[in-house]
Write an enzyme that holds these catalytic residues in place. Structure first.
Site, mmCIF file in Angstrom:
data_model
loop_
_atom_site.group_PDB
_atom_site.id
_atom_site.type_symbol
_atom_site.label_atom_id
_atom_site.label_comp_id
_atom_site.label_asym_id
_atom_site.label_seq_id
_atom_site.Cartn_x
_atom_site.Cartn_y
_atom_site.Cartn_z
ATOM 1 N N ASN A 108 0.901 -1.181 -0.032
ATOM 2 C CA ASN A 108 0.006 0.086 0.056
ATOM 3 C C ASN A 108 0.877 1.314 -0.159
ATOM 4 O O ASN A 108 1.550 1.323 0.975
ATOM 5 C CB ASN A 108 -0.858 -0.065 1.266
ATOM 6 C CG ASN A 108 -1.719 1.266 1.483
ATOM 7 O OD1 ASN A 108 -1.288 2.322 1.276
ATOM 8 N ND2 ASN A 108 -3.157 0.980 1.629
ATOM 9 N N HIS B 202 0.862 6.209 1.618
ATOM 10 C CA HIS B 202 1.883 7.200 2.438
ATOM 11 C C HIS B 202 2.924 7.815 1.623
ATOM 12 O O HIS B 202 3.622 8.853 2.107
ATOM 13 C CB HIS B 202 2.397 6.480 3.818
ATOM 14 C CG HIS B 202 1.135 6.317 4.465
ATOM 15 N ND1 HIS B 202 0.283 7.407 5.089
ATOM 16 C CD2 HIS B 202 0.732 5.257 5.066
ATOM 17 C CE1 HIS B 202 -0.624 6.790 5.755
ATOM 18 N NE2 HIS B 202 -0.363 5.553 5.975
ATOM 19 N N HIS C 293 -5.679 3.602 -1.848
ATOM 20 C CA HIS C 293 -7.268 3.921 -1.130
ATOM 21 C C HIS C 293 -7.412 5.566 -1.863
ATOM 22 O O HIS C 293 -6.720 6.396 -1.351
ATOM 23 C CB HIS C 293 -6.894 3.990 0.243
ATOM 24 C CG HIS C 293 -8.250 4.048 1.190
ATOM 25 N ND1 HIS C 293 -8.475 3.860 2.581
ATOM 26 C CD2 HIS C 293 -9.631 4.580 0.614
ATOM 27 C CE1 HIS C 293 -9.641 4.242 2.831
ATOM 28 N NE2 HIS C 293 -10.402 4.708 1.689
ATOM 29 N N ARG D 13 -9.481 8.054 -1.258
ATOM 30 C CA ARG D 13 -10.596 8.478 -0.046
ATOM 31 C C ARG D 13 -11.408 9.343 -0.568
ATOM 32 O O ARG D 13 -10.956 10.409 -1.481
ATOM 33 C CB ARG D 13 -9.623 9.058 1.056
ATOM 34 C CG ARG D 13 -8.943 7.802 2.005
ATOM 35 C CD ARG D 13 -8.263 8.449 3.042
ATOM 36 N NE ARG D 13 -9.424 8.874 4.045
ATOM 37 C CZ ARG D 13 -9.847 8.348 5.123
ATOM 38 N NH1 ARG D 13 -9.198 7.310 5.636
ATOM 39 N NH2 ARG D 13 -10.706 8.819 6.144
ATOM 40 N N ARG E 250 -7.214 12.528 0.748
ATOM 41 C CA ARG E 250 -6.199 13.158 1.576
ATOM 42 C C ARG E 250 -4.649 12.704 1.303
ATOM 43 O O ARG E 250 -3.719 13.344 1.546
ATOM 44 C CB ARG E 250 -6.320 12.800 3.075
ATOM 45 C CG ARG E 250 -6.038 11.449 3.728
ATOM 46 C CD ARG E 250 -5.909 11.317 5.168
ATOM 47 N NE ARG E 250 -7.206 11.724 5.825
ATOM 48 C CZ ARG E 250 -7.620 10.818 6.966
ATOM 49 N NH1 ARG E 250 -6.928 9.807 7.377
ATOM 50 N NH2 ARG E 250 -8.694 11.107 7.319
ATOM 51 N N GLU F 4 -8.753 0.470 -2.897
ATOM 52 C CA GLU F 4 -9.770 0.411 -1.632
ATOM 53 C C GLU F 4 -10.526 1.668 -1.776
ATOM 54 O O GLU F 4 -9.969 2.719 -2.099
ATOM 55 C CB GLU F 4 -8.712 0.730 -0.129
ATOM 56 C CG GLU F 4 -7.973 -0.453 0.053
ATOM 57 C CD GLU F 4 -6.762 -0.234 1.203
ATOM 58 O OE1 GLU F 4 -7.150 0.842 1.687
ATOM 59 O OE2 GLU F 4 -6.167 -0.984 1.419
ATOM 60 N N THR G 184 -7.990 3.576 8.323
ATOM 61 C CA THR G 184 -9.371 2.763 8.432
ATOM 62 C C THR G 184 -9.473 2.220 9.796
ATOM 63 O O THR G 184 -8.699 1.117 9.972
ATOM 64 C CB THR G 184 -9.157 1.752 7.176
ATOM 65 O OG1 THR G 184 -8.494 2.374 6.159
ATOM 66 C CG2 THR G 184 -10.774 1.303 7.059
ATOM 67 N N GLU H 241 -11.101 -9.447 2.928
ATOM 68 C CA GLU H 241 -9.756 -9.213 3.679
ATOM 69 C C GLU H 241 -10.076 -8.951 5.217
ATOM 70 O O GLU H 241 -10.666 -8.103 5.695
ATOM 71 C CB GLU H 241 -9.179 -7.946 3.238
ATOM 72 C CG GLU H 241 -7.702 -7.421 3.749
ATOM 73 C CD GLU H 241 -7.180 -6.324 3.117
ATOM 74 O OE1 GLU H 241 -7.375 -5.818 2.068
ATOM 75 O OE2 GLU H 241 -6.184 -5.621 3.959
ATOM 76 N N HIS I 282 -3.587 -4.694 7.527
ATOM 77 C CA HIS I 282 -3.921 -3.411 8.618
ATOM 78 C C HIS I 282 -2.816 -3.633 9.810
ATOM 79 O O HIS I 282 -3.151 -4.735 10.486
ATOM 80 C CB HIS I 282 -5.219 -3.337 8.979
ATOM 81 C CG HIS I 282 -5.531 -1.570 9.355
ATOM 82 N ND1 HIS I 282 -5.082 -1.108 10.423
ATOM 83 C CD2 HIS I 282 -6.028 -0.809 8.661
ATOM 84 C CE1 HIS I 282 -5.412 0.267 10.389
ATOM 85 N NE2 HIS I 282 -5.762 0.419 9.229
HETATM 86 N N1 PXP Z 1 -5.975 -3.014 4.199
HETATM 87 C C1 PXP Z 1 -6.751 -2.134 4.183
HETATM 88 C C2 PXP Z 1 -8.060 -2.606 3.735
HETATM 89 C C3 PXP Z 1 -6.465 -0.916 4.640
HETATM 90 O O1 PXP Z 1 -7.533 0.128 4.725
HETATM 91 C C4 PXP Z 1 -5.090 -0.450 5.036
HETATM 92 C C5 PXP Z 1 -4.579 0.945 5.316
HETATM 93 O O2 PXP Z 1 -4.845 1.737 4.421
HETATM 94 C C6 PXP Z 1 -4.040 -1.538 4.779
HETATM 95 C C7 PXP Z 1 -4.537 -2.866 4.492
HETATM 96 C C8 PXP Z 1 -2.788 -1.271 5.206
HETATM 97 O O3 PXP Z 1 -2.488 -1.027 6.547
HETATM 98 P P1 PXP Z 1 -1.138 -0.446 7.156
HETATM 99 O O4 PXP Z 1 -0.765 0.766 6.526
HETATM 100 O O5 PXP Z 1 -1.428 -0.506 8.508
HETATM 101 O O6 PXP Z 1 -0.152 -1.397 6.848
#
Ligand code: PXP
Length: 239
Positions: free
Chosen positions: A6, A9, A42, A44, A48, A69, A100, A150, A191
């Site tokens: 992901n 960031h 994602h 959003r 953001r 996402e 999330t 998931e 997550h």
């Molecule tokens: N899976 C989903 C559905 C998420 O919303 C997120 C955060 O955007 C992640 C995985 C990844 O989470 P993390 O950034 O804590 O690894």
């Protein structure tokens, strides 16, 4: 087990200055070359981090699958239908949240989730539901007919250093994964996963892919993105 990185960031850092650095597409390329099996972003409602422009660019340049996402939001759905990622993961979204929080409430949002799943599936996009590993959701999951779920691993990562709570979480994930597989639903997880807590998750039979963001991008600040992805991929494959 596959690794979906992901890269939200990377966009967070870029947006801090409103310029083009660091490039989200360059980040995706580096992940791809370093062994990531997929890229997750994602889009959003508040935009953001990832913007729609990022989404379209990523779909154009990526050779590995894109997982989008999104919340149950018609505007974002219209972008999903144009971009056609391999997969859409439906997530809950609240404006004030830092990330999330909790899984999608597929009981309260059953009808809308069913409708989005139907539309996306008709457009050849796989659908995944980001939910808590709750065994009582069996019949609702079957009714919604998404191809994937998931598992939300946020609480697991939170209690990771409490042996008793961690064990209970892992047992819950195992039972839930088995239940989903028996219903013909495939299972991903994510997550809060990081270089310390990911190993136990890799031992769970039946989980296909882990979506990991914050820990990889954080590690990349010190060691570079390539090294950060290679290390995580190594942990996941080694598990
Ligand atoms: N899976 C989903 C559905 C998420 O919303 C997120 C955060 O955007 C992640 C995985 C990844 O989470 P993390 O950034 O804590 O690894």
């Amino acid at each position: 087990m596959n690794l979906g990185v992901n890269i939200d960031h990377v966009a967070t850092i870029r947006n801090a200055r409103g310029e083009n650095d660091p490039s989200v597409t360059a980040a995706a390329h580096i992940c791809e070359l370093s062994g990531a099996d997929g890229i997750t972003v994602h889009l959003r409602e508040d935009r953001r981090h990832i913007k729609e422009k990022d989404l379209y660019l990523l779909k154009d340049v990526l050779r590995i699958p894109l997982n989008l996402e999104m919340a149950l939001n018609d505007d974002v759905l219209s972008h999903a239908l144009k971009v056609k990622p391999r997969m859409v993961t439906l997530v809950p979204e609240r404006r004030e949240e830092v990330t999330t929080e909790g899984g999608l409430d597929i009981i309260k949002n059953k009808e809308k989730t069913k409708e989005y799943t139907r539309i996306l599936t008709e457009n050849n996009i796989l659908v995944s539901l980001f939910i808590e590993a709750n065994l009582e959701l069996e019949s609702v999951i079957e009714e919604i007919k998404a191809q994937f779920v998931e598992i939300h691993t946020g609480y697991y990562s939170h209690v990771y250093y409490d042996e008793y709570k961690k064990k209970k979480e892992l047992e819950r994930f195992e039972r839930f994964t088995q239940m989903c597989k028996n219903s013909g639903v495939r299972v991903n997880a994510g997550h809060g996963l990081n270089y310390q807590n990911v190993m136990e998750i890799t031992q769970i039979e039946g989980i296909e892919e882990l979506n990991i963001g914050h820990s990889i991008i954080s590690r990349a600040v010190f060691s570079g993105l390539e090294a950060a992805v290679i290390e995580m991929k190594g942990l996941i494959s080694g598990g």
